[in-house]
Design a protein around this motif. Structure first.
Motif, PDB file in Angstrom:
ATOM      1  N   HIS A 147      41.967  66.727  -1.597  1.00 13.07           N
ATOM      2  CA  HIS A 147      41.989  67.289  -2.938  1.00 13.07           C
ATOM      3  C   HIS A 147      41.812  68.796  -2.944  1.00 13.07           C
ATOM      4  CE1 HIS A 147      41.034  63.060  -3.664  1.00 13.07           C
ATOM      5  NE2 HIS A 147      41.396  63.238  -4.918  1.00 13.07           N
ATOM      6  N   LEU A 148      41.133  69.327  -1.930  1.00  8.52           N
ATOM      7  CA  LEU A 148      40.610  70.692  -2.026  1.00  8.52           C
ATOM      8  C   LEU A 148      41.145  71.603  -0.936  1.00  8.52           C
ATOM      9  CD1 LEU A 148      36.941  69.683  -2.909  1.00  8.52           C
ATOM     10  CD2 LEU A 148      38.754  70.396  -4.481  1.00  8.52           C
ATOM     11  N   GLY A 149      42.391  71.392  -0.528  1.00 10.19           N
ATOM     12  CA  GLY A 149      43.000  72.296   0.427  1.00 10.19           C
ATOM     13  C   GLY A 149      42.978  71.759   1.840  1.00 10.19           C
ATOM     14  N   LEU A 196      26.896  61.588  -1.668  1.00 11.24           N
ATOM     15  CA  LEU A 196      27.541  61.955  -0.406  1.00 11.24           C
ATOM     16  C   LEU A 196      28.405  63.182  -0.654  1.00 11.24           C
ATOM     17  CD1 LEU A 196      27.961  58.563  -0.913  1.00 11.24           C
ATOM     18  CD2 LEU A 196      28.273  58.750   1.566  1.00 11.24           C
ATOM     19  N   GLU A 197      28.169  64.243   0.104  1.00  9.83           N
ATOM     20  CA  GLU A 197      28.898  65.495  -0.092  1.00  9.83           C
ATOM     21  C   GLU A 197      29.611  65.896   1.183  1.00  9.83           C
ATOM     22  OE1 GLU A 197      27.633  70.069  -0.841  1.00  9.83           O
ATOM     23  OE2 GLU A 197      26.898  68.638  -2.344  1.00  9.83           O
ATOM     24  N   GLY A 198      30.877  66.318   1.027  1.00 11.00           N
ATOM     25  CA  GLY A 198      31.669  66.793   2.149  1.00 11.00           C
ATOM     26  C   GLY A 198      31.654  68.311   2.243  1.00 11.00           C
ATOM     27  N   ALA A 199      32.172  68.825   3.349  1.00 12.58           N
ATOM     28  CA  ALA A 199      32.211  70.276   3.562  1.00 12.58           C
ATOM     29  C   ALA A 199      33.373  70.945   2.859  1.00 12.58           C
ATOM     30  CB  ALA A 199      32.290  70.565   5.063  1.00 12.58           C
ATOM     31  N   ASP A 200      34.330  70.168   2.358  1.00 12.51           N
ATOM     32  CA  ASP A 200      35.504  70.771   1.731  1.00 12.51           C
ATOM     33  C   ASP A 200      35.164  71.343   0.364  1.00 12.51           C
ATOM     34  OD1 ASP A 200      35.065  68.004   1.402  1.00 12.51           O
ATOM     35  OD2 ASP A 200      37.090  67.631   0.673  1.00 12.51           O
ATOM     36  N   ARG A 201      35.724  72.517   0.086  1.00 22.04           N
ATOM     37  CA  ARG A 201      35.531  73.231  -1.174  1.00 22.04           C
ATOM     38  C   ARG A 201      36.889  73.744  -1.636  1.00 22.04           C
ATOM     39  NH1 ARG A 201      31.259  71.519   0.036  1.00 22.04           N
ATOM     40  NH2 ARG A 201      29.154  72.381  -0.209  1.00 22.04           N
ATOM     41  N   GLY A 202      37.047  73.871  -2.976  1.00 25.29           N
ATOM     42  CA  GLY A 202      38.307  74.400  -3.470  1.00 25.29           C
ATOM     43  C   GLY A 202      38.441  74.233  -4.960  1.00 25.29           C
ATOM     44  N   ALA A 203      39.671  74.302  -5.430  1.00 25.00           N
ATOM     45  CA  ALA A 203      39.973  74.186  -6.858  1.00 25.00           C
ATOM     46  C   ALA A 203      40.708  72.875  -7.109  1.00 25.00           C
ATOM     47  CB  ALA A 203      40.843  75.358  -7.305  1.00 25.00           C
ATOM     48  N   PHE A 204      40.350  72.225  -8.221  1.00 28.34           N
ATOM     49  CA  PHE A 204      41.038  70.989  -8.602  1.00 28.34           C
ATOM     50  C   PHE A 204      40.842  70.759 -10.098  1.00 28.34           C
ATOM     51  CE2 PHE A 204      41.839  66.417  -8.892  1.00 28.34           C
ATOM     52  CZ  PHE A 204      42.963  66.305  -8.070  1.00 28.34           C
ATOM     53  N   GLU A 215      39.105  73.377 -12.188  1.00 28.52           N
ATOM     54  CA  GLU A 215      37.771  73.839 -11.795  1.00 28.52           C
ATOM     55  C   GLU A 215      37.847  74.560 -10.459  1.00 28.52           C
ATOM     56  OE1 GLU A 215      34.435  71.346 -12.110  1.00 28.52           O
ATOM     57  OE2 GLU A 215      35.109  70.335 -13.946  1.00 28.52           O
ATOM     58  N   GLN A 216      37.071  75.624 -10.308  1.00 24.91           N
ATOM     59  CA  GLN A 216      37.066  76.435  -9.102  1.00 24.91           C
ATOM     60  C   GLN A 216      35.796  76.181  -8.284  1.00 24.91           C
ATOM     61  OE1 GLN A 216      39.806  78.388  -8.428  1.00 24.91           O
ATOM     62  NE2 GLN A 216      40.634  77.531 -10.339  1.00 24.91           N
ATOM     63  N   GLY A 217      35.903  76.340  -6.976  1.00 27.19           N
ATOM     64  CA  GLY A 217      34.739  76.239  -6.115  1.00 27.19           C
ATOM     65  C   GLY A 217      34.090  74.870  -6.122  1.00 27.19           C
ATOM     66  N   VAL A 218      34.887  73.824  -6.248  1.00 27.48           N
ATOM     67  CA  VAL A 218      34.358  72.469  -6.347  1.00 27.48           C
ATOM     68  C   VAL A 218      34.087  71.918  -4.953  1.00 27.48           C
ATOM     69  CG1 VAL A 218      34.805  70.132  -7.194  1.00 27.48           C
ATOM     70  CG2 VAL A 218      35.660  72.107  -8.462  1.00 27.48           C
ATOM     71  N   ALA A 219      32.965  71.255  -4.780  1.00 33.58           N
ATOM     72  CA  ALA A 219      32.682  70.494  -3.569  1.00 33.58           C
ATOM     73  C   ALA A 219      33.109  69.052  -3.800  1.00 33.58           C
ATOM     74  CB  ALA A 219      31.196  70.544  -3.235  1.00 33.58           C
ATOM     75  N   TYR A 220      33.461  68.363  -2.719  1.00 33.92           N
ATOM     76  CA  TYR A 220      33.803  66.954  -2.870  1.00 33.92           C
ATOM     77  C   TYR A 220      32.522  66.135  -2.799  1.00 33.92           C
ATOM     78  CZ  TYR A 220      36.405  62.669  -2.951  1.00 33.92           C
ATOM     79  OH  TYR A 220      36.903  61.450  -3.352  1.00 33.92           O
ATOM     80  N   LEU A 221      32.207  65.453  -3.890  1.00 31.21           N
ATOM     81  CA  LEU A 221      30.951  64.724  -4.022  1.00 31.21           C
ATOM     82  C   LEU A 221      31.232  63.341  -4.596  1.00 31.21           C
ATOM     83  CD1 LEU A 221      27.752  64.943  -3.950  1.00 31.21           C
ATOM     84  CD2 LEU A 221      27.939  65.488  -6.391  1.00 31.21           C
ATOM     85  N   LEU A 250      32.829  66.444 -11.164  1.00 32.03           N
ATOM     86  CA  LEU A 250      34.255  66.217 -11.378  1.00 32.03           C
ATOM     87  C   LEU A 250      34.718  64.913 -10.746  1.00 32.03           C
ATOM     88  CD1 LEU A 250      37.013  67.346 -12.390  1.00 32.03           C
ATOM     89  CD2 LEU A 250      37.256  68.420 -10.134  1.00 32.03           C
ATOM     90  N   PHE A 251      34.261  64.640  -9.509  1.00 35.99           N
ATOM     91  CA  PHE A 251      34.770  63.477  -8.784  1.00 35.99           C
ATOM     92  C   PHE A 251      33.894  62.236  -8.931  1.00 35.99           C
ATOM     93  CE2 PHE A 251      36.642  67.028  -6.182  1.00 35.99           C
ATOM     94  CZ  PHE A 251      37.947  66.809  -6.583  1.00 35.99           C
ATOM     95  N   THR A 252      32.871  62.299  -9.793  1.00 35.05           N
ATOM     96  CA  THR A 252      32.019  61.120  -9.981  1.00 35.05           C
ATOM     97  C   THR A 252      32.109  60.562 -11.401  1.00 35.05           C
ATOM     98  OG1 THR A 252      30.096  62.496 -10.540  1.00 35.05           O
ATOM     99  CG2 THR A 252      30.381  61.855  -8.215  1.00 35.05           C
ATOM    100  N   THR A 253      31.970  61.438 -12.401  1.00 30.04           N
ATOM    101  CA  THR A 253      31.912  60.954 -13.783  1.00 30.04           C
ATOM    102  C   THR A 253      33.105  61.388 -14.634  1.00 30.04           C
ATOM    103  OG1 THR A 253      30.528  62.862 -14.354  1.00 30.04           O
ATOM    104  CG2 THR A 253      29.395  60.805 -13.811  1.00 30.04           C
TER     105      THR A 253
END
Length: 315
Positions: free
Chosen positions: A26-28, A113-121, A124-130, A190-193
């Motif tokens: 999702h984030l690059g 659970l959080e991943g190291a990937d960050r980006g825009a989706f 939204e900017q600077g989003v972490a995958y959670l 963003l990716f949970t709710t």
């Protein structure tokens, strides 16, 4: 969502070669993580917060898991059909071993659970995958995998460590895992709710996308393929949160016929089905539908797990 092109004809193999595994990000591009510097932070409602390096994590008891792995699809359009699915052999550390190490406090009900990937989706900017899971599911099901099909995880599939949540959609199996948080609530994110939710049949509040629906797919032959006229074997794979107990196949306007179905066994793998038939010269529509142990059947259309069908040309 970025997806690499894949061969539409899924091979009829028990394990999916890693080179043919679908890729979703999702984030690059995948983050460039150094295994020597990588750590997993375990924090929140725990007695002994930890920051585990790869060597420390691998020093905990290990387990193997073979399971189907299915992408949910486009979170912005959750009803679009998709059948990005694979069957993989994972190896790693059960999450329960990490939870025992840190000591989970009684107030904890959820795992983030959080991943190291960050980006825009999705604007939204600077989003972490959670993502998040109920604690009882996380303790019983989750594997922290560093190996797939007997080899180290490739970078595009979560190197050096990813979560694997069997029988749940792949969105819950966070890649490039770097942080676990024990909490008494779900995270607003963003990716949970806001995405990866859906309204259950009959209405009600949106629920997180977790349990995989009953599904099936024809394999080895793809849409528009030419096949020899005469004897033909329909082949496919079926899967779901619960074991599949029956698969039926229909050719053209003929009725549904029961296929031969292999049992799932003790691990949540996909199940092969076959049905011999005969194809006269010309075009033919072949369809398949699965039924699970709870009696749920693939719907004929209008759903992401709708009956799968392909048209072939016999000549």
């Amino acid at each position: 969502m970025r997806a690499a092109p894949t061969d539409p004809n899924v091979p009829d193999a028990f394990l999916t070669p890693v080179g043919q595994l679908f890729r979703r990000s999702h984030l690059g591009p995948p983050p460039q993580l150094d295994a020597a510097a990588w750590t997993l932070s375990v924090e929140g409602l725990v007695d002994r917060p930890q920051r585990l390096g790869l060597r420390a994590l691998r020093g905990l008891p290990r387990a193997d898991l073979t399971a189907f792995h299915e992408c949910y699809g486009n979170p912005v359009h959750p009803d679009l059909p998709t059948r990005a699915v694979a069957n993989l052999a994972w190896s790693g550390v059960p999450l329960s071993a990490v939870l025992d190490l840190v000591g989970v406090r009684p107030q904890a009900r959820h795992l983030w659970l959080e991943g190291a990937d960050r980006g825009a989706f999705a604007g939204e900017q600077g989003v972490a995958y959670l993502k998040d899971l109920p604690l009882e599911v996380a303790r019983a099901e989750v594997l922290l995998a560093d190996t797939v099909n007997g080899a180290p995880l490739p970078r595009e599939h979560g190197f050096p460590v990813r979560a694997v949540v069997p029988r749940f959609f792949g969105t819950n199996s966070v890649k490039w895992l770097t942080r676990l948080v024990l909490a008494d609530r779900r995270p607003e994110h963003l990716f949970t709710t806001r995405l990866y939710t859906r309204v259950p049949p009959g209405g009600g509040a949106p629920r997180p996308v977790r349990e995989v629906e009953v599904n099936s797919r024809l394999v080895g032959t793809g849409e528009g393929d030419a096949v020899p006229a005469g004897p033909f074997q329909v082949t496919g794979r079926a899967w779901g949160f619960d074991p599949v107990v029956a698969v039926e196949v229909a050719v053209d306007d003929a009725g549904w016929q029961p296929a031969r179905l292999e049992p799932r066994g003790p691990q949540p793998v996909w199940q092969r089905f076959t049905l011999p038939c005969a194809l006269a010269p010309g075009r033919h529509l072949i369809r398949c539908r699965a039924t699970d142990a709870r009696g749920r059947v693939q719907p004929p259309g209008g759903a992401r797990n709708a009956v799968h069908g392909i048209e072939v040309l016999a000549r």
